[in-house]
Write an enzyme that holds these catalytic residues in place. Sequence first.
Site, PDB file in Angstrom:
ATOM      1  N   ASN A   1      -9.468   8.248   2.113  1.00 25.30           N
ATOM      2  CA  ASN A   1      -8.371   7.330   1.834  1.00 25.30           C
ATOM      3  C   ASN A   1      -7.280   8.058   1.060  1.00 25.30           C
ATOM      4  O   ASN A   1      -6.815   9.101   1.483  1.00 25.30           O
ATOM      5  CB  ASN A   1      -8.931   6.109   1.098  1.00 25.30           C
ATOM      6  CG  ASN A   1      -8.121   4.853   1.319  1.00 25.30           C
ATOM      7  OD1 ASN A   1      -6.922   4.893   1.548  1.00 25.30           O
ATOM      8  ND2 ASN A   1      -8.770   3.703   1.242  1.00 25.30           N
TER       9      ASN A   1
ATOM     10  N   GLU B   1       0.843  -1.189   0.000  1.00 28.84           N
ATOM     11  CA  GLU B   1       0.000   0.000   0.000  1.00 28.84           C
ATOM     12  C   GLU B   1       0.882   1.244   0.000  1.00 28.84           C
ATOM     13  O   GLU B   1       2.084   1.192   0.206  1.00 28.84           O
ATOM     14  CB  GLU B   1      -0.922   0.009   1.232  1.00 28.84           C
ATOM     15  CG  GLU B   1      -2.378  -0.351   0.934  1.00 28.84           C
ATOM     16  CD  GLU B   1      -3.157   0.819   0.342  1.00 28.84           C
ATOM     17  OE1 GLU B   1      -2.531   1.825  -0.089  1.00 28.84           O
ATOM     18  OE2 GLU B   1      -4.395   0.737   0.291  1.00 28.84           O
TER      19      GLU B   1
ATOM     20  N   ASN C   1      -4.917   5.952   8.720  1.00 34.07           N
ATOM     21  CA  ASN C   1      -4.750   5.320   7.415  1.00 34.07           C
ATOM     22  C   ASN C   1      -3.850   6.155   6.515  1.00 34.07           C
ATOM     23  O   ASN C   1      -2.787   6.599   6.925  1.00 34.07           O
ATOM     24  CB  ASN C   1      -6.137   5.064   6.788  1.00 34.07           C
ATOM     25  CG  ASN C   1      -6.104   4.128   5.601  1.00 34.07           C
ATOM     26  OD1 ASN C   1      -5.222   3.305   5.481  1.00 34.07           O
ATOM     27  ND2 ASN C   1      -7.068   4.256   4.727  1.00 34.07           N
TER      28      ASN C   1
ATOM     29  N   ASP D   1     -14.759  -0.239  12.495  1.00 33.39           N
ATOM     30  CA  ASP D   1     -14.002  -1.495  12.463  1.00 33.39           C
ATOM     31  C   ASP D   1     -14.298  -2.225  11.153  1.00 33.39           C
ATOM     32  O   ASP D   1     -15.169  -3.085  11.092  1.00 33.39           O
ATOM     33  CB  ASP D   1     -14.366  -2.359  13.671  1.00 33.39           C
ATOM     34  CG  ASP D   1     -13.546  -3.646  13.747  1.00 33.39           C
ATOM     35  OD1 ASP D   1     -12.657  -3.858  12.890  1.00 33.39           O
ATOM     36  OD2 ASP D   1     -13.800  -4.452  14.663  1.00 33.39           O
TER      37      ASP D   1
ATOM     38  N   ASP E   1      -9.513   4.159  -3.897  1.00 29.12           N
ATOM     39  CA  ASP E   1      -8.574   3.865  -2.814  1.00 29.12           C
ATOM     40  C   ASP E   1      -7.358   4.778  -2.972  1.00 29.12           C
ATOM     41  O   ASP E   1      -7.472   5.986  -2.872  1.00 29.12           O
ATOM     42  CB  ASP E   1      -8.225   2.375  -2.847  1.00 29.12           C
ATOM     43  CG  ASP E   1      -7.580   1.864  -1.569  1.00 29.12           C
ATOM     44  OD1 ASP E   1      -6.923   2.646  -0.873  1.00 29.12           O
ATOM     45  OD2 ASP E   1      -7.724   0.664  -1.273  1.00 29.12           O
TER      46      ASP E   1
END
Length: 299
Positions: free
Chosen positions: A151, A17, A101, A119, A213
Amino acid sequence: MADHELRTVVSGMSFTECPRWHEGRLWFVDFYTHVVCSVAEDGSDLRTEVEVPQQPSGLGWLPDGRLLYVSMRDRLVMRREPDGTSVVHADVSDHVTGHANDMVVDAEGRAWLGNFGFDLMGGADIETTGLLRIDPDGTVTAVADDLWFPNGSVVTPDGGTLIVDETLGNRISAFDIHPDGSLGERRDWATFGELSTSRALAEAIPQGKYAPDGCTLDADGCLWVADALGGRVCRVREGGEILETVSPGTGAFACMLGGSDGRTLFICCAPDFDEHARSAAREATIRAVTVDVPHAGLP
């Protein structure tokens, strides 16, 4: 597209990622081996840069060259000092409602950070969440709210706009960045469908038309955006028109333009994003393809 042929740059990872092109190397994280890595453009000279026991995520650099990286599970943004030691840059545990994140660090050294909001791996109902600004001195400020899983993010070359993928919102949002670091009102940069009519994860996911994403900006102002549910990376024009698609034949979760001429599109690939499956396997890769328009903006 200049070259349709996909090539593998890195293999044998758990879940790659947050790819970043920095000083002639591709940097990325591997979630479940808990490392930040870098590698040469051709896949040689793979290095472990930092070990992150509580799972790494977003990466960026301060103007003086120090690395910032997210430690997801303990909700910290860490800073690597010139001597190689790591220290806490900011503790965001009081400001987030899920794993910290992805983030982008702008030219002023301000880190713009999202979080899960709920979660995800436990299958909880979706909760919207906010965006944080972390100043170079570590001060944390909430700057936006009511986002559907904020994100991957980019900052435009003029430093004036923050673009944020909302993975569960069928949309990409944009905010004006004011001189004082505050953000303007959210606006649609691209929409792919309506917001989900359900907060139940199992019901909301099928309503996802495109799950943006990780992303990267090109010199024409278009975004290459990984579709976390669709196994593709698309070049998207502001407004939502899809101009090009790369399908790696597996899941695609992040991308970055880089390479010596800025025209290599690196794609983080894995069969899925299930934490248990990816922790147990080493099937993740980073693949690359040559595109026509080079990188712009940050990261």
